[in-house]
Write a protein that holds these residues in place. Structure first.
Motif, PDB file in Angstrom:
ATOM      1  N   TYR A 114       3.845  13.998 -23.404  1.00  0.00           N
ATOM      2  CA  TYR A 114       3.620  15.296 -24.085  1.00  0.00           C
ATOM      3  C   TYR A 114       2.517  15.708 -22.202  1.00  0.00           C
ATOM      4  O   TYR A 114       2.732  17.221 -22.113  1.00  0.00           O
ATOM      5  N   ASP A 115       1.599  14.986 -21.919  1.00  0.00           N
ATOM      6  CA  ASP A 115       0.617  15.134 -20.810  1.00  0.00           C
ATOM      7  C   ASP A 115       1.441  15.790 -19.761  1.00  0.00           C
ATOM      8  O   ASP A 115       1.287  16.432 -19.082  1.00  0.00           O
ATOM      9  N   GLU A 116       2.351  14.841 -19.642  1.00  0.00           N
ATOM     10  CA  GLU A 116       3.820  14.663 -18.333  1.00  0.00           C
ATOM     11  C   GLU A 116       4.076  16.229 -18.482  1.00  0.00           C
ATOM     12  O   GLU A 116       4.253  17.400 -17.170  1.00  0.00           O
ATOM     13  N   ALA A 117       4.081  16.935 -19.652  1.00  0.00           N
ATOM     14  CA  ALA A 117       5.068  18.020 -20.247  1.00  0.00           C
ATOM     15  C   ALA A 117       3.683  19.550 -19.390  1.00  0.00           C
ATOM     16  O   ALA A 117       4.629  20.169 -19.520  1.00  0.00           O
ATOM     17  N   LEU A 118       2.705  19.074 -19.920  1.00  0.00           N
ATOM     18  CA  LEU A 118       1.997  20.315 -19.743  1.00  0.00           C
ATOM     19  C   LEU A 118       1.614  20.188 -18.274  1.00  0.00           C
ATOM     20  O   LEU A 118       0.980  21.418 -17.765  1.00  0.00           O
ATOM     21  N   LEU A 119       1.770  19.139 -17.486  1.00  0.00           N
ATOM     22  CA  LEU A 119       1.665  19.222 -15.979  1.00  0.00           C
ATOM     23  C   LEU A 119       2.211  20.073 -15.078  1.00  0.00           C
ATOM     24  O   LEU A 119       2.166  20.771 -14.692  1.00  0.00           O
ATOM     25  N   GLY A 143       3.413  27.604 -12.727  1.00  0.00           N
ATOM     26  CA  GLY A 143       2.403  28.663 -12.878  1.00  0.00           C
ATOM     27  C   GLY A 143       1.787  28.957 -14.079  1.00  0.00           C
ATOM     28  O   GLY A 143       0.953  29.786 -13.697  1.00  0.00           O
ATOM     29  N   LEU A 144       1.590  28.402 -15.118  1.00  0.00           N
ATOM     30  CA  LEU A 144       1.256  28.944 -15.941  1.00  0.00           C
ATOM     31  C   LEU A 144      -0.237  28.335 -16.677  1.00  0.00           C
ATOM     32  O   LEU A 144      -0.117  27.624 -16.345  1.00  0.00           O
ATOM     33  N   PRO A 145      -1.128  29.168 -17.019  1.00  0.00           N
ATOM     34  CA  PRO A 145      -2.332  28.984 -16.978  1.00  0.00           C
ATOM     35  C   PRO A 145      -2.729  27.969 -18.026  1.00  0.00           C
ATOM     36  O   PRO A 145      -3.132  28.389 -19.677  1.00  0.00           O
ATOM     37  N   VAL A 146      -2.357  26.922 -17.894  1.00  0.00           N
ATOM     38  CA  VAL A 146      -3.054  25.441 -18.620  1.00  0.00           C
ATOM     39  C   VAL A 146      -4.940  25.093 -18.515  1.00  0.00           C
ATOM     40  O   VAL A 146      -4.878  25.328 -16.499  1.00  0.00           O
ATOM     41  N   ASP A 147      -5.069  25.345 -19.152  1.00  0.00           N
ATOM     42  CA  ASP A 147      -7.146  24.472 -18.863  1.00  0.00           C
ATOM     43  C   ASP A 147      -7.096  23.888 -18.291  1.00  0.00           C
ATOM     44  O   ASP A 147      -6.039  22.217 -18.504  1.00  0.00           O
ATOM     45  N   ASP A 148      -7.714  23.405 -17.095  1.00  0.00           N
ATOM     46  CA  ASP A 148      -7.968  22.477 -16.453  1.00  0.00           C
ATOM     47  C   ASP A 148      -8.846  21.278 -17.504  1.00  0.00           C
ATOM     48  O   ASP A 148      -8.082  20.133 -16.662  1.00  0.00           O
ATOM     49  N   ILE A 183      -5.801  19.173 -18.261  1.00  0.00           N
ATOM     50  CA  ILE A 183      -4.700  18.894 -17.384  1.00  0.00           C
ATOM     51  C   ILE A 183      -5.676  17.454 -16.481  1.00  0.00           C
ATOM     52  O   ILE A 183      -4.710  16.608 -16.232  1.00  0.00           O
ATOM     53  N   HIS A 184      -6.958  17.674 -16.870  1.00  0.00           N
ATOM     54  CA  HIS A 184      -7.661  16.516 -15.978  1.00  0.00           C
ATOM     55  C   HIS A 184      -8.526  15.661 -16.828  1.00  0.00           C
ATOM     56  O   HIS A 184      -9.375  15.485 -16.833  1.00  0.00           O
ATOM     57  N   ARG A 185      -8.165  15.178 -17.964  1.00  0.00           N
ATOM     58  CA  ARG A 185      -8.420  15.135 -19.437  1.00  0.00           C
ATOM     59  C   ARG A 185      -8.404  13.765 -18.930  1.00  0.00           C
ATOM     60  O   ARG A 185      -7.750  12.718 -18.142  1.00  0.00           O
ATOM     61  N   ASP A 186      -9.358  12.727 -20.113  1.00  0.00           N
ATOM     62  CA  ASP A 186      -9.589  11.428 -20.246  1.00  0.00           C
ATOM     63  C   ASP A 186      -8.188  11.250 -21.468  1.00  0.00           C
ATOM     64  O   ASP A 186      -7.923  11.144 -22.398  1.00  0.00           O
ATOM     65  N   GLN A 190      -5.360  16.568 -28.229  1.00  0.00           N
ATOM     66  CA  GLN A 190      -5.833  18.128 -29.471  1.00  0.00           C
ATOM     67  C   GLN A 190      -6.302  19.322 -28.525  1.00  0.00           C
ATOM     68  O   GLN A 190      -4.887  19.375 -27.342  1.00  0.00           O
ATOM     69  N   HIS A 191      -5.552  20.033 -30.107  1.00  0.00           N
ATOM     70  CA  HIS A 191      -4.733  20.930 -29.641  1.00  0.00           C
ATOM     71  C   HIS A 191      -5.603  22.104 -29.005  1.00  0.00           C
ATOM     72  O   HIS A 191      -7.326  22.280 -28.658  1.00  0.00           O
ATOM     73  N   ASN A 192      -4.892  22.985 -28.074  1.00  0.00           N
ATOM     74  CA  ASN A 192      -5.735  23.624 -27.058  1.00  0.00           C
ATOM     75  C   ASN A 192      -5.312  24.670 -26.998  1.00  0.00           C
ATOM     76  O   ASN A 192      -3.429  24.917 -27.150  1.00  0.00           O
ATOM     77  N   ASP A 193      -6.096  26.104 -27.053  1.00  0.00           N
ATOM     78  CA  ASP A 193      -4.855  27.534 -27.570  1.00  0.00           C
ATOM     79  C   ASP A 193      -4.492  27.677 -25.985  1.00  0.00           C
ATOM     80  O   ASP A 193      -3.044  28.520 -26.235  1.00  0.00           O
ATOM     81  N   SER A 194      -4.915  27.344 -24.804  1.00  0.00           N
ATOM     82  CA  SER A 194      -4.051  27.619 -23.460  1.00  0.00           C
ATOM     83  C   SER A 194      -2.623  27.367 -23.654  1.00  0.00           C
ATOM     84  O   SER A 194      -1.753  27.869 -23.171  1.00  0.00           O
TER      85      SER A 194
END
Length: 291
Positions: free
Chosen positions: A178-183, A189-194, A197-200, A206-210
């Protein structure tokens, strides 16, 4: 074409119920690799060592050994899918993810075979298991980590095997499927919060609105983001199949031992039920309400 099993009564006496071995079939393997050699069947088929004299213990062993082989293959395919998505090879990723779905289906069906083990017959050899438990399956743990269900506490049970512990610890700290899917969302170009992308990556996702908004954009513009849309549906397939496997596992355990404590020390059925509340890809299910 006539049915091959439709036999004229007058001809039945002249039909032989025998098939000759064709001359071209290889039968001499003194200096050649055979089917058994290639698959190492001597080791595989001699790896069943019941600890009791109970007939049904062989069923219990074979089901779990066979399941571990399917689990190993699922981990192999998920690792490839993660690499594929990272490299933008969505076509091959879809192929191997579809394969994982079928593997999970196979694993789910295996619980049906195990459920032929009655409570009375299982109790005849259950004590021979000691504290061994499916909870200690490092193949299963690998799949969970690859899918994103990260939990460093789960490594403790594998400390007695340094090579396994190291492999799982490495996967724990790497991006999941899923992390790779979000990357991939971010790279399109979709606005996913940094912070996503750069989490531990060793921490549970955890669920994220972006992320929810990004997936909503994909679904609302499916033709434009077709690869991402198809990826999302493949991920839903995986979670669907995995949850069916979890449920069938829990229900089979409940059918055989009721609410007894598990051999590994867990609370048994109630512990397995908690897993049903864990989602690998939470936004992909929430967006269905938002569409």
């Amino acid at each position: 074409m006539s049915c091959p099993y439709s036999i004229n009564p007058n001809q039945s006496a002249s039909i032989s119920n025998h098939r000759d071995v064709e001359e071209s079939i290889h039968t001499d393997f003194k200096d050649d690799m055979s089917y058994g050699d290639y698959l190492n069947l001597e080791k595989v088929l001699s790896a069943q060592h019941p600890l009791s004299d109970q007939h049904d213990e062989m069923l219990f062993i074979v089901i779990h050994q066979a399941s571990e082989l399917w689990i190993k293959l699922a981990g192999h395919e998920l690792t490839e899918a993660i690499s594929n998505i990272k490299n933008g090879d969505f076509g091959h990723a879809f192929k191997v993810i579809s394969r994982v779905k079928q593997i999970l289906g196979q694993l789910t069906q295996s619980w049906g075979i195990l459920s032929t083990l009655t409570p009375v017959d299982y109790l005849k050899f259950r004590d021979t298991l000691g504290h061994s438990s499916g909870f200690q399956s490092y193949g299963y743990r690998k799949i969970e980590f690859l899918l994103g269900n990260k939990n460093a506490q789960l490594l403790k049970v594998h400390e007695n095997d340094p090579s396994v512990h190291q492999e799982l610890n490495t996967i724990l700290n790497q991006p999941s499927l899923y992390d790779e899917a979000l990357l991939a969302l971010k790279s399109h170009g979709l606005p996913v919060d940094d912070s996503v992308i750069h989490r531990d990556f060793s921490q549970p996702y955890q669920h994220n609105d972006s992320v929810l908004q990004a997936w909503l954009t994909v679904y609302q513009n499916a033709e434009h983001y077709f690869h991402l849309y198809e990826l999302a549906e493949k991920l839903v397939d995986i979670e669907d199949s995995f949850q069916q496997w979890r449920f069938k596992h829990m229900y089979t355990v409940q059918r055989i031992i009721g609410n007894k404590i598990g051999t590994g020390g867990s609370s048994g059925v109630s512990f397995l039920k908690k897993a049903l509340d864990i989602s690998f890809f939470p936004e992909l299910f929430e967006l269905r309400t938002q569409l």
